[in-house]
Design an enzyme around this catalytic site. Structure first.
Site, PDB file in Angstrom:
ATOM      1  N   HIS A 146       0.840  -1.190   0.000  1.00  0.00           N
ATOM      2  CA  HIS A 146       0.000   0.000   0.000  1.00  0.00           C
ATOM      3  C   HIS A 146       0.880   1.247   0.000  1.00  0.00           C
ATOM      4  CE1 HIS A 146      -3.514  -2.454   0.778  1.00  0.00           C
ATOM      5  NE2 HIS A 146      -2.842  -3.052   1.743  1.00  0.00           N
ATOM      6  N   CYS A 205      -0.352   2.418  -4.212  1.00  0.00           N
ATOM      7  CA  CYS A 205      -1.181   3.582  -4.504  1.00  0.00           C
ATOM      8  C   CYS A 205      -0.324   4.843  -4.416  1.00  0.00           C
ATOM      9  CB  CYS A 205      -2.330   3.679  -3.502  1.00  0.00           C
ATOM     10  SG  CYS A 205      -3.589   2.405  -3.699  1.00  0.00           S
TER      11      CYS A 205
END
Length: 427
Positions: free
Chosen positions: A146, A187
């Site tokens: 992430h 991300c």
């Protein structure tokens, strides 16, 4: 005879990765999955697959360092114990993967030490292996996890762009590589590299600085996503590529063309993209049989990474037939939705207290800010995770950190004011 044959094969492996000519570059690789938990299955699957790519092209384990939590292969949720796959009906990518650093050893601090070849700093931790590269060596790093504005995640902490930049600059100054290639799956991964350029460093990222990367290949049997779009695209390309002729640029174009969910970007020294894959991902020849699967027509079923936990619950709901089980899943969906709304509410309240009028809307909007107030941003992000919503349990919270990045850039807002607001709203 069999022993002799195995010895010859071993010599071929060694010769391919460690040239007889000491002036020829040696391959070094660092592969990192920065998450834990069954619903994050895909990150460790990505990294295990990347190991197979490099291993099958002759890079020996002595020159590959793997960091992953290692809670997937033998997880109680795994209906194929001891096996990890990275695409539908795929072969096992877990077999043979080195367990250099696992569990709580997978930290930003250890990553930076391993990357910079700090052998004494890693003494007594995991395998102790580090990237011992020199001025004639090529380094390849692949990271899957992430991310948020100017940061990427680890199981219980975050690595900030400024700390990664410092480490890479140190390596450059100390002649720790001839050329360096970094593939980043996260991300907002573009935000980690869009603000600096280091000679002989080439980077591709799964997404632009202000957008999500995407998970893909939901497996009904396992109940989780098997991979990430950018990651499976580069590895599926490498599985079938001719490393002697295919360039980094050709692979980049293939990844960008086939990743229509986010904008795959490249940064750094772009002259490097004329080099072949074999200069970074292994020699030009495959030493083992590789399962090459044509997945061009296989639906990705891609979802933004922050939405994966909710998407998994919806898959479970559609598959559930027992009314009692459906009600339990519905309750989890409601609870997760409420938690996500609460995260946004806390940040909205904080911004509204500290700013007035149009400034509130400006700070709450995703505008691709470049962090300059690092003390405020680092402290606020960590406090938000510790005091409000632990990132380890709430990946969605990371997708909102752009708000803190925006807020910290306001000169009229101090770090103490932000933390005080969290104390008030995160009881």
């Amino acid at each position: 005879m069999k022993v002799l044959l195995l010895g010859l094969i071993s010599l071929v492996y060694s010769a391919s990765a460690v040239p007889v000519n000491e002036n020829e570059p040696v391959h070094w690789a660092l592969l990192v999955a920065g998450s834990s938990g069954w619903y994050n299955y895909r990150h460790q699957a990505d990294v295990c697959h990347s190991y197979q790519v490099l291993h099958n092209h002759g890079i020996p384990d002595s020159h590959i360092v793997v960091m992953m939590y290692d809670d997937i292969a033998h997880n109680k949720e795994n209906k194929m114990p001891g096996i990890i796959i990275n695409h539908p009906n795929g072969s096992d990518v877990y077999a043979g993967v080195p367990k250099d650093y696992t569990g709580e050893d997978v930290t930003p601090e250890n990553f930076l030490k391993v990357l910079q070849g700090d052998k004494s700093g890693m003494a007594g931790i995991g395998s102790g292996k580090v990237i011992e590269s020199g001025p004639n060596d090529n380094v390849f790093v692949y990271f899957s996890d992430h991310g948020a504005t100017d940061l990427i995640g680890f199981p219980s902490a975050e690595l900030m762009e400024t700390d990664l930049k410092q480490a890479l600059e140190n390596m450059s100054k100390q002649d720790k590589f001839k050329k360096f290639v970094f593939y980043l799956e996260a991300c907002e991964s573009g935000s980690m590299f869009n603000n600096f350029k280091i000679k002989d460093l080439y980077v591709t990222t799964a997404s632009a600085p202000d957008e999500s990367s995407y998970a893909c290949y939901f497996d009904e049997k396992l109940g989780t996503y098997l991979g990430d779009v950018y990651s499976v695209r580069w590895m599926e390309d490498s599985d079938k590529a001719n490393f002697n002729t295919e360039t980094l640029l050709k692979q980049f174009k293939a990844i960008r063309r086939e990743t229509n969910t986010s904008h795959v970007e490249k940064y750094g020294d772009l002259s490097i993209d004329r080099d072949t894959l074999g200069e970074y991902q292994g020699s030009g020849s495959k030493f083992n049989n590789v399962q090459v699967v044509d997945l061009a027509d296989k639906p990705l079923g891609a979802v933004p990474s922050p939405e994966v936990p909710m998407a998994i619950l919806h898959h479970q709901l559609m598959a559930a037939k027992d009314p009692r089980q459906r009600n339990e899943i519905l309750q989890k969906i409601v609870q997760l939705g409420q938690a996500q709304q609460k995260m946004m509410s806390v940040l909205q309240s904080t911004v509204s207290i500290l700013l007035d009028g149009d400034l509130v809307d400006k700070v709450m909007s995703r505008q691709g800010v470049q962090v300059t107030n690092w003390d405020c941003y680092k402290t606020s992000v960590r406090y938000f995770s510790d005091r409000c919503f632990p990132f380890r349990e709430n990946d969605f919270a990371l997708s909102l950190m752009y708000i803190l990045a925006n807020l910290c850039e306001r000169q009229e807002v101090s770090t103490d004011m932000i933390l005080s607001s969290f104390d008030k709203h995160c009881k």
